[in-house]
Design an enzyme around this catalytic site. Structure first.
Site, short mmCIF file in Angstrom:
data_model
loop_
_atom_site.label_atom_id
_atom_site.label_comp_id
_atom_site.label_asym_id
_atom_site.label_seq_id
_atom_site.Cartn_x
_atom_site.Cartn_y
_atom_site.Cartn_z
N ASP A 95 26.40 44.64 106.54
CA ASP A 95 27.12 44.47 105.28
C ASP A 95 26.13 43.98 104.24
O ASP A 95 25.95 42.78 104.01
CB ASP A 95 28.29 43.52 105.44
CG ASP A 95 29.28 43.66 104.28
OD1 ASP A 95 29.01 44.46 103.36
OD2 ASP A 95 30.31 42.97 104.30
N ALA A 96 25.43 44.93 103.64
CA ALA A 96 24.27 44.64 102.80
C ALA A 96 24.50 45.04 101.35
O ALA A 96 23.81 44.58 100.45
CB ALA A 96 23.05 45.38 103.34
N LYS A 97 25.47 45.92 101.12
CA LYS A 97 25.82 46.39 99.77
C LYS A 97 24.58 46.77 98.98
O LYS A 97 24.40 46.39 97.84
CB LYS A 97 26.68 45.34 99.06
CG LYS A 97 27.95 45.03 99.90
CD LYS A 97 29.00 44.27 99.16
CE LYS A 97 30.30 44.18 99.95
NZ LYS A 97 30.23 43.33 101.18
N ARG A 98 23.74 47.60 99.61
CA ARG A 98 22.52 48.06 98.97
C ARG A 98 22.79 49.28 98.11
O ARG A 98 23.93 49.77 98.03
CB ARG A 98 21.48 48.40 100.05
CG ARG A 98 21.03 47.21 100.90
CD ARG A 98 20.36 46.13 100.07
NE ARG A 98 19.64 45.18 100.91
CZ ARG A 98 20.10 44.00 101.34
NH1 ARG A 98 21.30 43.60 101.00
NH2 ARG A 98 19.34 43.21 102.08
#
Lengths: 279, 279
Positions: A95-98
């Site tokens: 869950d990095a929302k890159r």
């Protein structure tokens, strides 16, 4: 992991639970700091061992690991390795929302799919196609694209209506991204605080998996999510983080986490049974 | 760093150049691998030493460091420390494009402003207010919010017109975010490939600094950007990455980087002089 494998795991385990490993050094039981040189990994390991038969996915949120610097990054790597080694049927989401310009997103893809063995990464859609597609070049790896998030700020932009089509931004993200990947390599974040919106979402993406945060601590209802979101391959991964991993802050934390996960799994079993997705 | 300090640095150095430290292990000169145990940091150090008097900001893109795992994270930390120690007048931007629900964005803020000593972080706006404001709670630290990016995918969503107001999404991001911070703690990413759009942008945010990528390798023109974007405190940080840091891949790479940076600085000096921002 393929979509079919994910669905088979859900059927076998009678669960579509994803456990969020948002491990906060300020929230884990104090006795771990006396007992272990590596209290955060010890916590993750105990939570995973206590819940792995009750869930089909784990989702470490990168912010919690990055905030610990080098040590945190190492704990993240070891946590992914631990799950891969001992529970190879788990779907692991970074869950990095890159999301960045093409050559840069390709670097992030290498980080999460090449160096580490995640199954999926959460990606923010704002920068459009070339920020997302580099993540789709790895076989059996997935993009989990933000569509409708569960936070208050979701109302700032995600509901903006397109003057030309009448679509809201999150709907435009869903429709546009159908050209980038398939239901075999893309899923979407859809916040559970707006379960009734799942009807509109399912009209656009009937076959895709949805990652649904916000059940539990953030306030959504599992029954509502299932009512509007379930499809013929389940199509849902419902995430719970704090409610499970911080069920107790005492020595019984792993047992308490298991009890919370069991409650959710049982409710999911009933839902899957009622929908005739399991016998 | 305060806005006034940033402007004074620009005046003193006659430059509003930001050098992007997108250091790619596959693109740095080969001889560094023979000469140094730590070739990537050696490269960064040489580039910084060769350009620090010609620029006012450095912008490491996190993807390039994360893709190297633990080692990369360590190189990033040492690079920031090196700049802070030897060139304390530099504004250092973590090009991380983060953004998550409130408590999670707070973790990211701690990473970049607490653990490391960046001046600013790039943040994606999709998740709205509570994903951005946790970054604004640190004194003299800045959010650099994505508004209009320089990549092809920018056209997927950023130009979508609001049915109610007629605003395009990037304009709505600018207007809405005016309620979150001020021109003393927020700046915006505005891609240089669309310089004429700076007129519309300056109508909404006349006083804010803009971080402008895409001059050089990505195709924008510095003169155009200055024509439409300059304001009374300069208001521009123009980033160049590849064109400077990979000007040569031979032993003269640092000298070549300096020559490229000098060209840009000289053009900036003329622009600042013509605008009567320096004497």
């Amino acid at each position: 992991m393929t979509k079919q494998e994910l669905f088979e795991n859900i059927q076998r385990k009678k669960s579509f639970l994803c456990v969020g490993l948002d491990t906060d050094v300020n929230k884990i039981p104090e006795h771990l700091f006396d007992e272990s040189d590596d209290p955060i990994f010890a916590f993750n390991k105990a939570i995973i061992d206590a819940t792995a038969d009750l869930c089909v996915a784990y989702k470490p949120n990168l912010a919690f690991y990055e905030s610990l610097g080098l040590e945190g990054w190492e704990i993240l790597e070891r946590t992914v390795e631990y799950i891969r080694t001992y529970y190879p049927d788990q779907f692991i989401i970074a869950d990095a929302k890159r999301g960045d310009i093409g050559n840069t997103s390709a670097m992030y893809a290498r980080t999460f799919f090449g160096n580490m063995d995640f199954d999926s990464v959460t990606v923010a859609p704002y920068m459009g196609e070339d920020s997302v597609t580099p993540f789709l070049t790895y076989e059996d790896k997935w993009v989990t694209l933000l569509a409708l998030t569960s936070n208050k700020g979701a109302f700032d932009f995600q509901f903006m209506k397109d003057a030309e089509t009448g679509e809201r931004l999150f709907e435009k993200v869903l429709k546009t991204s159908l050209n980038w990947g398939t239901d075999e390599n893309m899923m979407y974040v859809v916040g559970a605080t707006k379960a009734e919106m799942l009807t509109d979402i399912r009209a656009i993406i009937p076959e895709h998996f949805l990652l649904v945060p916000g059940v539990g601590a953030q306030g959504g209802s599992l029954a509502e999510v299932a009512k509007y979101g379930l499809n013929s391959t389940c199509g849902l991964l419902v995430n719970s983080s704090r409610q499970i991993i911080y069920a107790s802050q005492d020595a019984d934390y792993a047992k308490a986490a298991r009890l919370e996960a069991e409650k959710v799994q049982l409710e999911m079993e009933q839902i899957l049974f009622a929908a005739e997705l399991i016998q």
